[in-house]
Design a protein around this motif. Sequence first.
Motif, PDB file in Angstrom:
ATOM      1  N   ILE A 101       0.865  -1.185   0.000  1.00  0.00           N
ATOM      2  CA  ILE A 101       0.000   0.000   0.000  1.00  0.00           C
ATOM      3  C   ILE A 101       0.894   1.225   0.000  1.00  0.00           C
ATOM      4  N   ALA A 102       0.906   1.955  -1.108  1.00  0.00           N
ATOM      5  CA  ALA A 102       1.833   3.068  -1.276  1.00  0.00           C
ATOM      6  C   ALA A 102       1.459   4.284  -0.437  1.00  0.00           C
ATOM      7  N   ASN A 103       0.188   4.493  -0.211  1.00  0.00           N
ATOM      8  CA  ASN A 103      -0.258   5.728   0.460  1.00  0.00           C
ATOM      9  C   ASN A 103      -0.788   5.449   1.864  1.00  0.00           C
ATOM     10  N   ILE A 104      -0.080   4.596   2.604  1.00  0.00           N
ATOM     11  CA  ILE A 104      -0.572   4.180   3.916  1.00  0.00           C
ATOM     12  C   ILE A 104      -0.664   5.351   4.902  1.00  0.00           C
ATOM     13  N   GLU A 105       0.335   6.276   4.840  1.00  0.00           N
ATOM     14  CA  GLU A 105       0.322   7.406   5.773  1.00  0.00           C
ATOM     15  C   GLU A 105      -0.898   8.295   5.536  1.00  0.00           C
ATOM     16  N   ASP A 106      -1.277   8.523   4.256  1.00  0.00           N
ATOM     17  CA  ASP A 106      -2.464   9.341   3.946  1.00  0.00           C
ATOM     18  C   ASP A 106      -3.738   8.659   4.421  1.00  0.00           C
ATOM     19  N   ILE A 107      -3.743   7.335   4.314  1.00  0.00           N
ATOM     20  CA  ILE A 107      -4.934   6.590   4.764  1.00  0.00           C
ATOM     21  C   ILE A 107      -5.133   6.765   6.265  1.00  0.00           C
ATOM     22  N   PHE A 108      -4.020   6.589   7.023  1.00  0.00           N
ATOM     23  CA  PHE A 108      -4.143   6.702   8.480  1.00  0.00           C
ATOM     24  C   PHE A 108      -4.452   8.125   8.934  1.00  0.00           C
ATOM     25  N   SER A 109      -3.983   9.127   8.158  1.00  0.00           N
ATOM     26  CA  SER A 109      -4.261  10.526   8.536  1.00  0.00           C
ATOM     27  C   SER A 109      -5.638  10.984   8.091  1.00  0.00           C
ATOM     28  N   GLY A 110      -6.299  10.179   7.231  1.00  0.00           N
ATOM     29  CA  GLY A 110      -7.631  10.551   6.739  1.00  0.00           C
ATOM     30  C   GLY A 110      -7.600  11.411   5.498  1.00  0.00           C
ATOM     31  N   ALA A 111      -6.420  11.674   4.930  1.00  0.00           N
ATOM     32  CA  ALA A 111      -6.319  12.544   3.758  1.00  0.00           C
ATOM     33  C   ALA A 111      -6.600  11.809   2.458  1.00  0.00           C
ATOM     34  N   TYR A 112      -6.534  10.480   2.466  1.00  0.00           N
ATOM     35  CA  TYR A 112      -6.696   9.723   1.221  1.00  0.00           C
ATOM     36  C   TYR A 112      -8.172   9.385   0.981  1.00  0.00           C
ATOM     37  N   GLN A 113      -8.637   9.665  -0.221  1.00  0.00           N
ATOM     38  CA  GLN A 113     -10.004   9.352  -0.621  1.00  0.00           C
ATOM     39  C   GLN A 113      -9.953   8.383  -1.784  1.00  0.00           C
ATOM     40  N   SER A 114     -10.537   7.186  -1.610  1.00  0.00           N
ATOM     41  CA  SER A 114     -10.499   6.150  -2.643  1.00  0.00           C
ATOM     42  C   SER A 114     -11.885   5.971  -3.237  1.00  0.00           C
ATOM     43  N   SER A 115     -11.939   5.844  -4.585  1.00  0.00           N
ATOM     44  CA  SER A 115     -13.223   5.611  -5.251  1.00  0.00           C
ATOM     45  C   SER A 115     -13.729   4.200  -5.014  1.00  0.00           C
ATOM     46  N   THR A 116     -12.815   3.271  -4.668  1.00  0.00           N
ATOM     47  CA  THR A 116     -13.218   1.877  -4.456  1.00  0.00           C
ATOM     48  C   THR A 116     -13.465   1.564  -2.983  1.00  0.00           C
ATOM     49  N   GLY A 117     -13.149   2.512  -2.104  1.00  0.00           N
ATOM     50  CA  GLY A 117     -13.372   2.268  -0.680  1.00  0.00           C
ATOM     51  C   GLY A 117     -12.165   1.728   0.034  1.00  0.00           C
TER      52      GLY A 117
END
Length: 617
Positions: A101-117
């Motif tokens: 998972i390349a964007n793990i830090e953004d996911i944990f900070s809440g900054a990442y928005q994924s179209s697939t969930g």
Amino acid sequence: MAKSPANPPASDPKRSILKVSLAIETDFLLARQRAKQIARLLGFELQDQTRIATAVSEIARNAWEYGGGGQVEFLLDPAGAGDRKGTPRLRIVISDHGPGIANIEDIFSGAYQSSTGMGVGLTGARRLLDDFELTTGKDGTRATLVKFLPRNAPVPPSLADLAIVLTRQSGPEISRASSALVDQNQELLGLLNDLRARESELHTLNVELEETNRGVLVLYAELADKAQAVQAASEMKTRFLSGVTHELRTPLNSIVSLARLMIGHSDGPLNAEQEKQVTFILRSAQNLTDMVNDLLDLAKIEAGKSSAVITTFTLQALFAGLRGMFRPLATNPNVKLIFDLPSETIELVSDEGKLSQILRNFISNALKFTESGTVTITAKPLDGRQIRLSVADTGVGIATEHHALVMQEWGQVTGTASNRNKGSGLGLPLSQSLAELLGGSVGFASELGKGSTFWVTIPALAHSAPEVPAKTATGEPEHILIVDDDEVARYLLRRQLSTLTSAPIEEATSGQEALDAIARRTPGLVILDLVMPGMSGSEVARELRANPETASLPAVVHTSKVLTPEERHALEELDLTIITKRPLDGNTLEAEDAHRAEMERALLEVGLNNLHMEDAS
């Protein structure tokens, strides 16, 4: 390689409870089922069981969907293995061999928005468990989920015992997945049954509501029918009274005239007994004539066929006529009839005949029920627009519980004095109706054994004769301002007003135009339509009442709108007179007369009524 703050310990065969392979799509459901079984065996409460199973299901789904498959391993760490000393913990390691998972830090900070969930399961699992660690890179991703066993939980089974129980509950992979699906389906079916039950209840309530609505409609229809029947009965009663009273007056007048001739000895003397009998006949005929006259007046007022004939007269002339009428009738030497006149000449603008009729009823009752003392008639201006005429006596008085009764038609108080002085019970209700026709009201105060005071208050515009209104003195007559956006309505109202007053009439077609016209020159009366584009009539009225210069400006609401009680109360709070417009078609003579009487009364209250006598007759 991105990772969480600390690497979890590696897999330990001595602590491993069970491994579940993530090879096909339904394996993550099996992992969820196994997570819930293990949590139950370790003593977790149902809520924690669900949390653990949900977290495992989400991470296992990600491992299969994004990592191409992997493994779920359940481990039991002894006390002291984690941060919470002395408490064993359940550790679940979920690994895959995907690209990471390349964007793990953004996911944990809440900054990442994924179209697939993607990422939702990771952040959700962190909230559900006591600890969550993640290591990710090009060789794959490993998630470690930790939940400490409850402090009050029993000693957990050994790994061997756990394995035996889980083995008994195991079967082919597809069966286990199917079992998980069955469990979920059963949950869904339970929810579906609940929804159907609620839908059935809602349907039952809707049916009951429809039946209630039908019942209400039936009640409304019955009420409308009864209201029409009452209205028809009232109209029939009015027609009957009007017709019968007209027919009764001729023979009664004949009886009274013949009795007077006999008492006057026009055809020879009567002996004492004959004279007594004829006197009884005359008295009864006169009483019946008075009753018939009262009935006829009431019938006219109820039918809207009685209107005020407005003239200018003095209070002194009114009292002089009453004095001349009642002095011969005041035959009791113990009762003194007093007319207390003001020193200055008071001029009234009203219907002299109807006002005199009200006072005659008051004085007649006072003389009838006063055995000794005085009957005093007084006049008192209340303000620049109203005057109160009162008749006070020192007679028997009326008990408090009978106050409402005497104002009802045919209402009479039973008692010694009432038995000696019988009447029709129509005088006071008729006086009230006549006063309302003049724009006034009737009231009284009475105490048993201490006498009564009856009064009538009318908008008579009483003033001393030498006084001249300021605007008249300057040669600028007061005018009337009609405010209505409907040209036909303005035309009809202007035509009617021209038969009631000689005051100049101006027109405005909107609320703002009316305010501008009033600012230029204040009228004597404003007649407002309610429903107009832009500023409504009620808004104009509020503007007028908020301005100190126009706060007391007389205003009439002239509308065809059917007002609710709340709307009527709001308009009355603004000190507005409310008059319903005449319909433009289907007019009846009664409606015309009623509308004319209301407009007459409004003009009378502001001193702008100078009726053409031929129109008022």
